[in-house]
Design an enzyme around this catalytic site. Sequence first.
Site, PDB file in Angstrom:
ATOM      1  N   ASP A 167      -6.938  -2.596 -12.483  1.00 45.46           N
ATOM      2  CA  ASP A 167      -8.070  -3.403 -12.936  1.00 45.46           C
ATOM      3  C   ASP A 167      -8.252  -4.581 -11.990  1.00 45.46           C
ATOM      4  O   ASP A 167      -8.004  -4.449 -10.794  1.00 45.46           O
ATOM      5  CB  ASP A 167      -7.818  -3.860 -14.389  1.00 45.46           C
ATOM      6  CG  ASP A 167      -9.099  -3.976 -15.200  1.00 45.46           C
ATOM      7  OD1 ASP A 167      -9.896  -4.873 -14.893  1.00 45.46           O
ATOM      8  OD2 ASP A 167      -9.304  -3.182 -16.132  1.00 45.46           O
ATOM      9  N   HIS A 241     -11.242  -9.441 -16.723  1.00 49.71           N
ATOM     10  CA  HIS A 241     -11.260  -8.072 -17.218  1.00 49.71           C
ATOM     11  C   HIS A 241      -9.860  -7.452 -17.251  1.00 49.71           C
ATOM     12  O   HIS A 241      -9.453  -6.816 -18.231  1.00 49.71           O
ATOM     13  CB  HIS A 241     -12.194  -7.248 -16.337  1.00 49.71           C
ATOM     14  CG  HIS A 241     -12.580  -5.914 -16.880  1.00 49.71           C
ATOM     15  ND1 HIS A 241     -11.780  -4.796 -16.752  1.00 49.71           N
ATOM     16  CD2 HIS A 241     -13.698  -5.502 -17.534  1.00 49.71           C
ATOM     17  CE1 HIS A 241     -12.378  -3.757 -17.305  1.00 49.71           C
ATOM     18  NE2 HIS A 241     -13.551  -4.155 -17.782  1.00 49.71           N
ATOM     19  N   SER A 569     -14.358   0.027 -21.390  1.00 46.86           N
ATOM     20  CA  SER A 569     -13.229  -0.662 -20.764  1.00 46.86           C
ATOM     21  C   SER A 569     -12.257  -1.176 -21.810  1.00 46.86           C
ATOM     22  O   SER A 569     -11.060  -1.288 -21.561  1.00 46.86           O
ATOM     23  CB  SER A 569     -13.720  -1.846 -19.930  1.00 46.86           C
ATOM     24  OG  SER A 569     -14.149  -1.447 -18.654  1.00 46.86           O
TER      25      SER A 569
END
Length: 786
Positions: A167, A241, A569
């Site tokens: 990520d 994220h 996600s």
Amino acid sequence: MASSTSIAHLFSVIILLPVIVLRGSSISAAETGRKKTYIVHMNHHEKPSSYATHHDWYAATLQFLPAAATESADGAGLGLGSPLLYTYTEAYHGFAASLSPEQAESLRRRSDSVLGVYEEPVYSLHTTRTPEFLGISSDLGLWDPHNAQGQNPAPQAAADVIIGVLDTGVWPESRSFDDSGMGAVPDTWRGECVAGSDFSPELCNRKLIGARYYSKGYRMVTGGSFLRKSEPESPRDQHGHGTHTASTAAGSQVANASLLGYASGTARGMATHARVASYKVCWSTGCFGSDILAAMDQAIADKVDVLSMSLGSGSAQYHRDMIAVGAFAAMERGILVSCSAGNSGPSRASVANVAPWIMTVGAGTLDRDFPAYVALGDESQFTGVSLYSGPGMGSKLVGLVYSTGATGRGNLCLPRSLDASLVRGKVVLCDRGINGRVEKGAVVRDAGGIGMILANLAANGEEVVADSHLLPTVAVGWKMGDAIRKYATSLPNPTAMLSFGGTVLNIRPSPVVAAFSSRGPNMVTPQILKPDVIGPGVNILAGWSEALGPTGLEKDARKTQFNIMSGTSMSCPHISGVAALLKADHPSWSPSAIKSALMTTAYTLDNTQSPLRDAADGTFSTPWAHGSGHVDPQRALFPGLVYDISSDDYIAFLCSLDYTLEHIKAIAKRPDVNCSRRLSDPGDLNYPSFSILFRDNKVVKYTREVTNVGPAVSTYELAVTGPPMVEVTVKPKKLVFTKAGEKLRYRVTFASKGTNRRNRSDFGSIVWSDGQNQVRSPIAYAWTQL
């Protein structure tokens, strides 16, 4: 990804990623000389003995290429030294290199074994209460209903399970990575934490045991003439994220967590005792294929148990999909790979990461919401959602503005599209689309507006997403938006007032399939149903990077340790964490067995006992949207039966496709593949679900094999549901097991009755039940292929 006398031995296969395909020697003048990243697939077993390592062989290979027309953007110009960027050994056999199109073409022409040259693709990210919603108990593990002592070994065993997360990196100071009470790092671990310009290896601990970054593909782009913006090269998360996904999968228990007061409570990941290894592959300009493949290569060598990847791109053939190729190698090492399905829903055939050896995860809602309210001057009221946490607007109505403005695009609230003289001191109604939701709020605030109503258009449907806006904002669906638009344009002085309801639990119905969640059918192999399952992916609270505010906007100066986000996600790491718990409790299970357990025990009824609904239009969802259903960790712990698939089975599957042996070798990395065994049809793979494509055939026959992982002596009865135009015959109709681990087969015949079924689809299921376990396989029927 030689010597002059053995050029033919230098090359076997070159596969460069599928952005462009070079055919013959056709190269545009604009491309001439510009260097790009290419992935080169080599025959690993043909390395000349004169080279000590494959790395030496690959470096020598590049020395024989002609000089580029311009060398200003080569590896040396970027501080990379050599054009050889990465050498791959575990996930792929080959290397990544910085080449001009002429050099790539020359490399391809210089060997009879070269398949083709494809440019590197850029992948994108698929951007508290979920443990309780999923039934994960307060002692931080799965509750075993068959354990008479009421104890479950999974929490302790999970400490030996390692989840690798590819990520945007990690914020190591997050409380979600606190290692209090954790024992020594597993002896199997081979990874490390590497230093960066703003990251010390000492920041890692017994929870966060690995942190690496991969930036050579990223540097090739940002060092070019068209992208200049860069960011520090280190494992540290500058975007939030990666911290969010890693803490969702395996974050430690954190009391008093919230996003500025919303979703307050104890935050924890799915597998709280599991270890986390972070691999940073995504940067401000995207996630580059060469970096992703390098990270997967290293994660396999590091001995992770689960790989969680909340990123993807459009569908590509498996031998040209770097995630699929890397995931195959991981699967062969016993690593389950969990990937997000994508956020391109509700468009049909939009699902990504569709290889059958990948766990493909769609998104659903929780039973938690964040209501907000719009009151209009005509006394009508509407309910939307919001995560706004600042001062309210008070209890007085203010002016409401909805205007296209001088640019004709003021209704979308694009930058510099609003007339400050019209919106100052008022609430602005903005249509959703084009620019980001929170950016619209910033545009309104900068123009002097004091509030915003964010209204869906037809393309968005009724699904609304809560955001932590910079000013009072309420998001509403399409129908409510139309009503508010009509009011705002029909009166000379419309007014509105916004108010906020905080956090509300026990929302019904839930879960609901998120409208943004990508849908089937599978465009690469229609006979494999995708997505596999859905998990919580809407309004998920998890750890956050303190490098930026909750909106991610540069002008957002707020800092928070947790944030609420939505997307597949977010659903992907939920399933990654649950898979880690199953791995801990069943260490001998293969990735396909764990995947089967999650699929066949998934549920398809919401908390009102109604079939799952689709947020896109409120209708009942289908397996093309929810796959096998919503994951149920409690039932997955004891699935009764599993559909196991070996590496050889997957190769037989690949041999049933229209692939050359070189294509299959590129995926399987075996020099001796000969397709002496192949499936009669791709759908004959021992998959836990069915996707029936009739086309010109009125009859389709598949065989499945199930393994007994429940009580040694058990009998399973059959139940079949489906449309009347398909006759389903299963033989035998009863499965009788006499020992644990026993394998039994059954044969299914699907017969289409009648004609004129073009452009039609339908759905059904096959369920095997022993009175305690229900092993359910969804069926999708199609009469034509997209």
